[in-house]
Design a protein around this motif. Structure first.
Motif, mmCIF file in Angstrom:
data_model
loop_
_atom_site.group_PDB
_atom_site.id
_atom_site.type_symbol
_atom_site.label_atom_id
_atom_site.label_comp_id
_atom_site.label_asym_id
_atom_site.label_seq_id
_atom_site.Cartn_x
_atom_site.Cartn_y
_atom_site.Cartn_z
ATOM 1 N N TYR B 90 0.845 -1.184 0.000
ATOM 2 C CA TYR B 90 0.000 0.000 0.000
ATOM 3 C C TYR B 90 0.886 1.242 0.000
ATOM 4 N N PHE B 91 0.657 2.078 -0.999
ATOM 5 C CA PHE B 91 1.443 3.300 -1.135
ATOM 6 C C PHE B 91 0.579 4.517 -0.834
ATOM 7 N N CYS B 92 1.114 5.409 -0.059
ATOM 8 C CA CYS B 92 0.528 6.723 0.150
ATOM 9 C C CYS B 92 1.238 7.697 -0.782
ATOM 10 N N ALA B 93 0.518 8.693 -1.264
ATOM 11 C CA ALA B 93 1.130 9.718 -2.104
ATOM 12 C C ALA B 93 0.520 11.066 -1.751
ATOM 13 N N SER B 94 1.253 12.121 -2.050
ATOM 14 C CA SER B 94 0.700 13.462 -1.845
ATOM 15 C C SER B 94 1.107 14.354 -3.003
ATOM 16 N N SER B 95 0.321 15.383 -3.240
ATOM 17 C CA SER B 95 0.658 16.360 -4.261
ATOM 18 C C SER B 95 0.343 17.754 -3.754
ATOM 19 N N GLU B 96 0.970 18.732 -4.382
ATOM 20 C CA GLU B 96 0.989 20.077 -3.838
ATOM 21 C C GLU B 96 -0.287 20.841 -4.100
ATOM 22 N N ASN B 97 -0.714 20.829 -5.360
ATOM 23 C CA ASN B 97 -1.776 21.750 -5.740
ATOM 24 C C ASN B 97 -2.758 21.088 -6.691
ATOM 25 N N PRO B 98 -3.841 20.563 -6.179
ATOM 26 C CA PRO B 98 -4.779 19.840 -7.045
ATOM 27 C C PRO B 98 -5.506 20.738 -8.024
ATOM 28 N N ARG B 99 -5.455 22.027 -7.793
ATOM 29 C CA ARG B 99 -6.190 22.934 -8.666
ATOM 30 C C ARG B 99 -5.367 23.382 -9.865
ATOM 31 N N ARG B 100 -4.133 22.893 -9.921
ATOM 32 C CA ARG B 100 -3.302 23.317 -11.044
ATOM 33 C C ARG B 100 -3.690 22.480 -12.255
ATOM 34 N N LEU B 101 -4.355 23.083 -13.179
ATOM 35 C CA LEU B 101 -4.948 22.341 -14.282
ATOM 36 C C LEU B 101 -3.911 21.717 -15.197
ATOM 37 N N ALA B 102 -2.703 22.277 -15.172
ATOM 38 C CA ALA B 102 -1.677 21.778 -16.089
ATOM 39 C C ALA B 102 -1.046 20.483 -15.620
ATOM 40 N N GLY B 103 -1.474 19.974 -14.494
ATOM 41 C CA GLY B 103 -0.921 18.695 -14.053
ATOM 42 C C GLY B 103 -0.172 18.827 -12.757
ATOM 43 N N ASP B 104 -0.167 17.785 -11.976
ATOM 44 C CA ASP B 104 0.414 17.853 -10.646
ATOM 45 C C ASP B 104 1.171 16.566 -10.368
ATOM 46 N N THR B 105 2.391 16.694 -9.907
ATOM 47 C CA THR B 105 3.221 15.540 -9.616
ATOM 48 C C THR B 105 2.828 14.933 -8.289
ATOM 49 N N GLN B 106 2.784 13.630 -8.235
ATOM 50 C CA GLN B 106 2.522 12.951 -6.962
ATOM 51 C C GLN B 106 3.819 12.347 -6.441
ATOM 52 N N TYR B 107 4.001 12.481 -5.139
ATOM 53 C CA TYR B 107 5.175 11.948 -4.463
ATOM 54 C C TYR B 107 4.727 10.762 -3.621
ATOM 55 N N PHE B 108 5.348 9.634 -3.880
ATOM 56 C CA PHE B 108 4.943 8.397 -3.231
ATOM 57 C C PHE B 108 5.839 8.077 -2.037
ATOM 58 N N GLY B 109 5.215 7.452 -1.040
ATOM 59 C CA GLY B 109 5.979 6.923 0.072
ATOM 60 C C GLY B 109 6.585 5.573 -0.272
ATOM 61 N N PRO B 110 7.360 5.001 0.659
ATOM 62 C CA PRO B 110 8.040 3.728 0.408
ATOM 63 C C PRO B 110 7.111 2.520 0.471
ATOM 64 N N GLY B 111 5.897 2.718 0.995
ATOM 65 C CA GLY B 111 4.930 1.631 1.021
ATOM 66 C C GLY B 111 4.895 0.872 2.338
ATOM 67 N N THR B 112 3.745 0.251 2.583
ATOM 68 C CA THR B 112 3.581 -0.706 3.684
ATOM 69 C C THR B 112 3.174 -2.026 3.065
ATOM 70 N N ARG B 113 3.954 -3.053 3.358
ATOM 71 C CA ARG B 113 3.598 -4.377 2.851
ATOM 72 C C ARG B 113 2.627 -5.014 3.845
ATOM 73 N N LEU B 114 1.410 -5.263 3.416
ATOM 74 C CA LEU B 114 0.393 -5.885 4.265
ATOM 75 C C LEU B 114 0.255 -7.351 3.885
ATOM 76 N N THR B 115 0.426 -8.200 4.873
ATOM 77 C CA THR B 115 0.254 -9.640 4.670
ATOM 78 C C THR B 115 -0.896 -10.105 5.544
ATOM 79 N N VAL B 116 -1.927 -10.659 4.921
ATOM 80 C CA VAL B 116 -3.090 -11.161 5.649
ATOM 81 C C VAL B 116 -3.036 -12.681 5.633
ATOM 82 N N LEU B 117 -3.014 -13.263 6.836
ATOM 83 C CA LEU B 117 -2.893 -14.731 6.943
ATOM 84 C C LEU B 117 -4.248 -15.377 7.231
#
Lengths: 112, 117
Positions: B90-117
């Motif tokens: 599971y990756f979390c990501a964030s971006s600076e300005n969602p209202r910027r119509l020209a596009g917005d870069t998302q920055y991803f975290g390193p992730g959490t590996r979830l194992t369901v047994l």
């Protein structure tokens, strides 16, 4: 439904050559398209963004083209290095939306 | 350089248990996301969050899932009753300005590996 296609086969190239990766999309008209790199077990890392009114974008050894008529983006890495080995993801984004819908990615292996 | 952080890096749980995955987005970012990646498959969008409410969610994000920004820095994903098929990165990501119509870069975290047994 929207579909994004990237080369499913791994791309193997020799160090120093140019790698070219393809991203084709159907059933939508993205306002822009992003390319990300993903290493095994890590999160995607942003590389380049190209808008629908741009034909080409460059950043150091990277070049992206965007052909809205062909519905295709090409991603080039020139003078490739073994450190460029990774999976490359494309994400065409429709205007007004921010979610990223990724292709399956193309795995690039650069051999010394 | 600022980065998105996620905890834990690996979570193992029994089927039917609740899990909470935590993320700290980049501090001046306004838009937050969760994605997941089942082993060997593509990265899939789950949900986006802006101004303390869900902006968009995918079909995967059913009633078992919820998101919250409990304070000014954390962003959490809760899975109420985990199933075997929830096992994924599971990756979390964030971006600076969602209202910027020209596009917005998302920055991803390193992730959490979830194992369901």
């Amino acid at each position: 439904s929207q579909k994004i296609e990237q080369n499913s086969e791994a791309l193997n190239i020799q160090e120093g050559k140019t790698a070219t990766l393809t991203c084709n999309y159907t059933n939508y008209s993205p306002a822009y398209l992003q390319w990300y790199r993903q290493d095994p077990g890590r999160g995607p890392v942003f590389l380049l963004l190209i808008r629908e009114n741009e034909k080409e974008k460059r950043k150091e050894r990277l070049k992206v083209t965007f052909d809205t008529t062909l519905k295709q983006s090409l991603f080039h890495i020139t003078a490739s290095q073994p450190a460029d080995s990774a999976t490359y993801l494309c994400a065409p984004v429709s205007g007004g939306y921010n979610k990223l819908i990724f292709g399956a990615g193309t795995r690039l292996a650069v051999h010394p | 350089e600022p980065e998105v952080t996620q905890t834990p890096s690996h979570q193992v749980t029994q089927m039917g248990q609740e899990v909470i995955l935590r993320c700290v987005p980049i501090s001046n970012h306004l838009y937050f996301y969760w994605y997941r990646q089942i082993l060997g498959q593509k990265v899939e969008f789950l949900v986006s969050f802006y101004n303390n409410e869900i902006s968009e969610k995918s079909e995967i994000f059913d009633d078992q899932f919820s998101v919250e920004r409990p304070d000014g820095s954390n962003f959490t994903l809760k899975i109420r009753s985990t199933k075997l098929e929830d096992s994924a990165m599971y990756f979390c990501a964030s971006s600076e300005n969602p209202r910027r119509l020209a596009g917005d870069t998302q920055y991803f975290g390193p992730g959490t590996r979830l194992t369901v047994l």
